[in-house]
Design a protein around this motif. Sequence first.
Motif, short mmCIF file in Angstrom:
data_model
loop_
_atom_site.label_atom_id
_atom_site.label_comp_id
_atom_site.label_asym_id
_atom_site.label_seq_id
_atom_site.Cartn_x
_atom_site.Cartn_y
_atom_site.Cartn_z
N VAL A 265 55.34 32.27 43.89
CA VAL A 265 54.25 31.91 42.99
C VAL A 265 53.52 33.19 42.61
N SER A 266 53.34 33.42 41.33
CA SER A 266 52.72 34.65 40.88
C SER A 266 51.28 34.76 41.33
N PRO A 267 50.86 35.93 41.81
CA PRO A 267 49.45 36.12 42.16
C PRO A 267 48.55 35.94 40.94
N GLY A 268 47.43 35.27 41.15
CA GLY A 268 46.50 35.09 40.05
C GLY A 268 47.01 34.20 38.95
N MET A 269 48.06 33.42 39.21
CA MET A 269 48.63 32.51 38.23
C MET A 269 49.14 33.25 37.00
N ILE A 270 49.69 34.47 37.19
CA ILE A 270 50.29 35.21 36.08
C ILE A 270 51.58 34.51 35.67
N ALA A 271 51.67 34.13 34.42
CA ALA A 271 52.82 33.36 33.96
C ALA A 271 53.99 34.25 33.59
N GLU A 272 53.72 35.42 32.98
CA GLU A 272 54.80 36.28 32.51
C GLU A 272 54.48 37.73 32.84
N GLY A 273 55.53 38.56 32.75
CA GLY A 273 55.33 39.98 32.95
C GLY A 273 55.36 40.37 34.42
N PRO A 274 55.30 41.69 34.70
CA PRO A 274 55.32 42.17 36.08
C PRO A 274 54.15 41.60 36.89
N GLN A 275 54.45 41.25 38.12
CA GLN A 275 53.42 40.65 38.95
C GLN A 275 52.57 41.74 39.62
N GLU A 276 51.27 41.53 39.60
CA GLU A 276 50.34 42.46 40.22
C GLU A 276 49.42 41.71 41.16
N LEU A 277 48.96 42.42 42.18
CA LEU A 277 47.97 41.90 43.10
C LEU A 277 46.61 42.46 42.71
N VAL A 278 45.56 41.77 43.11
CA VAL A 278 44.21 42.23 42.82
C VAL A 278 43.44 42.29 44.15
N ASN A 279 42.76 43.41 44.37
CA ASN A 279 42.04 43.63 45.64
C ASN A 279 42.95 43.32 46.82
N ALA A 280 44.15 43.87 46.78
CA ALA A 280 45.20 43.54 47.74
C ALA A 280 44.89 44.06 49.14
N SER A 281 45.40 43.33 50.14
CA SER A 281 45.32 43.78 51.53
C SER A 281 46.52 43.23 52.28
#
Length: 342
Positions: A265-281
């Motif tokens: 499941v994409s972080p932040g509900m990103i539907a398309e494109g490269p997946q990125e994390l936000v404030n990752a730990s």
Amino acid sequence: MLTIALLALTQAAAPQQGPIKSFGAWVVACDNAKRCEMTSIWPDDSQPEEGSPYDQVSVSIDRAAGPAGGFTVEIQLPGNSGSDPVQVSTERGFSIRAVPKNDLLRFTGADAARIIAAMVDGTDLRVGDETSVTGMASLKGSSAALRFIDAEQGRVGTMTAAVAKGAKPASAVPAPPVLPRIAYVRPIGAAARFTPAMRRALDKSSECGSVYEGGTGELPGAEVHALGGGKTLVLLPCGSGAYNFSTAPYILSGNGAPVRARFDVSPGMIAEGPQELVNASFDAKNGRLESYSKGRGIGDCGSAEAYVWDGAMFRLVEARSMPECRGSVDWLTTWRAQAVPK
């Protein structure tokens, strides 16, 4: 047989997160195991004026699934609320008193059920004493939110319903679904070396490096973590705003080139494109990789996810969300899974 069982765990269906809805001054959500939560928000889209009682307390309610599932009501009070008994009431004559602990009032069992019953017909849930009100939560939409929980947990028409009551016994309420189990790799061993040449190549191919062009000083450092099984997690800085820091996640295998990490499941509900994390730990003790995306600086809206590494991809084990930017820092759970070490 053990290998087959673990393989079945990792090949489970993609997560189907529970619903989340807004009703008036309340947001309600149920997760995949039918545990439901609701929380109060500001009555209007804008923040209440300074000194308004609607900006002084926050009310959170959860109900467990199943025939015996009961309510828990928590009321967060302003700081320095003291240790004297506090009265919780409505304008229709209901009242109950309790002593706060760490600025929190917590009710369970019969007391929580009494508060829920009073909310159905009330206008405001008030906190204070016999002579003054120090905080209020609007009850606009609370009845609809409770009715939503009744429906999601299969309580409509039963004696256990909060709003949609009927004559059916508690035994008519379905048992809660079993939480999915996800087999994950323990994060052991040493992380592979992430060389400066690898960093330069990733900055170029991902275009993350271009985000920092024109800046002064060195680029933010990349985080490197051992995942176990000969795999290494690389968290590549990829830009920042006032309160969110983006990270591109990569998997490094030995001396091979890093490849973009996969997620069920994409972080932040990103539907398309490269997946990125936000404030990752990343927590090496339990193998959890977390992302926490705030909708605005005070943190009263956004989404958060937690994952574990199954050897091939990151699998979702928890998801929380708050779609309304209206004063609540209590994000609601829409997905849970049990992480099982391989």
